[in-house]
Motif scaffolding. Structure first.
Motif, PDB file in Angstrom:
ATOM      1  N   PHE A   1       6.538  -6.495 -18.343  1.00 41.28           N
ATOM      2  CA  PHE A   1       5.674  -7.541 -17.800  1.00 41.28           C
ATOM      3  C   PHE A   1       6.323  -8.162 -16.571  1.00 41.28           C
ATOM      4  CE2 PHE A   1       3.714  -7.354 -22.001  1.00 41.28           C
ATOM      5  CZ  PHE A   1       2.377  -7.383 -21.638  1.00 41.28           C
ATOM      6  N   THR A   2       5.548  -8.224 -15.495  1.00 36.91           N
ATOM      7  CA  THR A   2       6.044  -8.793 -14.253  1.00 36.91           C
ATOM      8  C   THR A   2       4.934  -9.613 -13.631  1.00 36.91           C
ATOM      9  OG1 THR A   2       6.863  -8.278 -12.033  1.00 36.91           O
ATOM     10  CG2 THR A   2       5.449  -6.627 -13.076  1.00 36.91           C
ATOM     11  N   SER A   3       5.202 -10.877 -13.363  1.00 35.65           N
ATOM     12  CA  SER A   3       4.168 -11.771 -12.861  1.00 35.65           C
ATOM     13  C   SER A   3       3.727 -11.375 -11.471  1.00 35.65           C
ATOM     14  CB  SER A   3       4.664 -13.216 -12.843  1.00 35.65           C
ATOM     15  OG  SER A   3       4.901 -13.677 -14.148  1.00 35.65           O
TER      16      SER A   3
ATOM     17  N   CYS B   1       0.358 -11.220 -23.888  1.00 37.40           N
ATOM     18  CA  CYS B   1       1.007  -9.913 -23.789  1.00 37.40           C
ATOM     19  C   CYS B   1       0.428  -8.927 -24.796  1.00 37.40           C
ATOM     20  CB  CYS B   1       2.518 -10.060 -24.008  1.00 37.40           C
ATOM     21  SG  CYS B   1       3.392 -10.964 -22.718  1.00 37.40           S
TER      22      CYS B   1
ATOM     23  N   GLU C   1       1.846 -17.264 -24.570  1.00 36.31           N
ATOM     24  CA  GLU C   1       2.368 -16.199 -23.717  1.00 36.31           C
ATOM     25  C   GLU C   1       2.450 -14.878 -24.478  1.00 36.31           C
ATOM     26  OE1 GLU C   1       5.459 -18.789 -21.008  1.00 36.31           O
ATOM     27  OE2 GLU C   1       5.729 -18.738 -23.161  1.00 36.31           O
TER      28      GLU C   1
ATOM     29  N   PRO D   1       0.901 -12.450 -15.893  1.00 40.18           N
ATOM     30  CA  PRO D   1       1.771 -11.273 -15.876  1.00 40.18           C
ATOM     31  C   PRO D   1       0.989  -9.971 -15.768  1.00 40.18           C
ATOM     32  CG  PRO D   1       2.426 -12.808 -17.595  1.00 40.18           C
ATOM     33  CD  PRO D   1       1.102 -13.291 -17.078  1.00 40.18           C
TER      34      PRO D   1
END
Length: 601
Positions: free
Chosen positions: A252-254, A156, A152, A260
């Motif tokens: 970060f926003t899914s 990012c 993850e 994301p």
């Protein structure tokens, strides 16, 4: 003027108002209608759910760095932040001096204005200093969830081309240094002061808040010591070159794809949303805010950090991670007046206070957001914690945090049954499936427009255009009811997002991951009710031929180190076949019905 229109023309103007496609025309017609609103509305039964709330305090064209200078000048000797668990504290004047050391150090490393600085850390002092230092240097900070595992974090760092990463050595059971080495094996072999990584070509520096000597990494203290007084003085002169409309922070926003997205927020977004949030919460230089929420989240960085900074209020970090006992002790010892948290946090805080019964004499107000809060929980917050006021906020990462918020003096009925009143200088409307504005009191999708909307999803023009139209309306994906008095209610979510204890979770990411398990053919994840967390993840799985069962512990072990703990499903339910539509789409509402049926048995 509307009152002079011929009947044949009236429908045309009604349609213009309904579509709301031209903001200037809409506002002009709205003013015309105000000359005889009763006659028009009564005659045509037309109450468009469209409001633009103009506040008394004007918007400010200022960068975060400039706002920090103003705060330091006005509130210099007031404490800006106290890290209760680290026993560190800074006044506003001390903060700007330390932030400029961070800024000058990052620039000395070779970073340039607009470069991205990742902050992968819990609520420690270096998180806050890095946020402010990056802003003062004209860099863009990138908040990364400290619960994220190697894959993850790798995503990012690559997604937004992070050039420098700042983190602790360890947090809880995680060794951040070992994790970053697993995705950047070249780290220990840093050459000429920078990392040369094949898999992470943009990452040049890793800075760790530690006293240990770790190969390839700088310590945070070393970063602070890189610059000289002249270079630190230059940071102040740099502020006029930082455009308030430029990017300041990435959140970060899914999304529905499960990967994301990176929402880019500007200095202008930060300063103004923080200002108006603080106004609603009646913050001033006597306010001391106990921070339960994570700083990497938009709740932490805007609702909390920016609202406090713009009003000269003090932040108190009770612990690196959420700890109800530490929160209660910090409230008492640091004489906190305000508490910030998600509903789940308040559930645990209330439980701990019933056990400890500490004298919370100074606490006056609770602010809650991040997930729906039940009326009973509101009452428990007020009664068990002994608070005078409770405020709620509603918003999205893409709207820099807050769109609706409790107003001072709101009745308990308002607080219990709405998400508050429309925020100052924000425009909203509620539309049906065809994009037409519904009437006040009718459900539809909430659209938002104004100063608070994000700049873009980084390096994702398609998703940006899907979310923000050419008319600048941002589609929230939330089903909403707007009343003519400016208050709103959430009806449901049009998206499939699960909100577990304030953490936003999108099913597809979990589904794709579980589908890689050797026992599983197909997975579909839904949110199911949970008394403490609001929602929990429930995974329905179709197993490989010959496999009779799979235990939740097997799934948990499989996900260890690959998925953040809050994304690991609480329930794993085998199913022979998934309910589908004739076009082959999964009917998730039937999965929810199946879960409810199982609960009743």
């Amino acid at each position: 003027m509307i009152k002079q229109l011929q009947p044949a023309s009236l429908q045309f103007y009604k349609n213009v108002l309904r579509a709301n496609s031209q903001p200037h025309t809409t506002h002009y017609l709205g003013r015309c209608l105000s000359t005889q609103p009763a006659e028009f509305i009564k005659s045509h039964n037309f109450h468009p759910a469209h409001l633009h709330h103009i506040g008394k305090t004007p918007l400010i064209y200022r960068s975060v760095g400039q706002e920090l200078e103003r705060a330091a000048a006005e509130y210099g000797s007031t404490e800006s932040i106290v890290s209760f668990h680290e026993q560190k504290r800074y006044t506003f004047q001390g903060l700007i001096e330390e932030a400029d050391r961070v800024a000058a150090g990052l620039l000395k490393l070779g970073l340039k204005q607009g470069d991205h600085v990742g902050i992968w850390a819990p609520n420690n002092m270096h998180w806050y200093l890095t946020l402010m230092g990056a802003a003062r240097a004209g860099l863009v900070s990138v908040g990364i969830n400290p619960a994220f595992q190697g894959p993850e974090v790798d995503y990012c760092l690559k997604k937004v081309k992070v050039k420098a990463l700042i983190m602790p050595e360890t947090f809880k059971k995680q060794n951040f240094y070992e994790i970053i080495k697993s995705i950047c094996p070249e780290l220990p072999d840093r050459v000429d002061g920078s990392i040369n990584s094949t898999s992470l070509p943009h990452l040049k520096h890793v800075i760790i808040d530690t006293d240990s000597k770790l190969k390839g990494a700088l310590s945070f203290d070393q970063l602070l010591g890189l610059s000289n007084p002249v270079e630190r003085e230059a940071i102040s002169k740099l502020q006029h070159r930082i455009v308030p409309d430029s990017g300041c922070n990435v959140q970060f926003t899914s999304g529905t794809t499960g990967r994301p997205k990176a929402a880019v927020l500007s200095h202008y977004n930060f300063v103004n949303n923080g200002t108006h949030i603080g106004n609603r919460n009646l913050l001033d230089s006597n306010s001391r805010i106990c921070v339960q929420v994570p700083l990497f989240h938009v709740y932490g960085v805007v609702v909390t950090v920016m609202a406090a900074m713009t009003h000269g209020s003090t932040l108190v970090l009770p612990a690196a991670g959420f700890s109800p006992a530490d929160t209660l002790r910090a409230i008492v010892d640091e004489k906190c007046t305000v508490v910030h948290g998600t509903p789940t946090m308040y559930v645990d805080l209330i439980k701990k206070q019933r056990e400890l019964k500490l004298p919370l004499k100074t606490a006056q107000m609770a602010v809650t957001g991040g997930a729906p809060c039940s009326p009973q929980l509101f009452l428990d917050i007020k009664n068990v914690l002994g608070l005078e006021r409770i405020h709620t906020v509603y918003g999205l990462t893409e709207t820099t945090a807050v769109v609706f918020q409790t107003k001072p003096g709101d009745s308990m009925e308002r607080i219990l049954n709405t998400v508050g009143h429309l925020q100052d200088h924000v425009e909203v409307k509620v539309v049906d499936g065809e994009g037409h504005t519904v009437q006040f009191g009718e459900p539809g999708e909430l659209y938002v427009r104004g100063y608070a909307t994000m700049l873009e999803y980084y390096d994702d023009e398609v998703k940006t255009k899907e979310t923000i139209g050419n008319d600048k309306w941002l589609k929230t994906g939330d089903q909403f009811i707007l009343e003519s008095d400016g208050y709103g209610r959430i009806v449901g979510r049009l998206k499939e997002m699960i909100i577990r204890g304030g953490e936003n979770i999108f099913p597809k990411e979990i589904e794709d991951f579980l589908n890689s398990h050797p026992k599983i053919i197909e997975t579909h994840v839904i949110g199911v009710p949970d008394e403490r967390l609001g929602e929990e993840c429930c995974a329905f799985v179709r197993l490989q031929d010959g496999v009779k069962s799979i235990a939740r512990e097997e799934v948990k072990e499989f996900a260890q180190g690959k998925l953040a703990h809050f994304k690991i499903p609480r329930y794993v339910i085998p199913i022979n076949a998934f309910p589908r539509t004739t076009s082959g789409k999964i009917q998730k509402f039937k999965l929810a019905e199946e879960y409810n049926k199982m609960q009743r048995q």
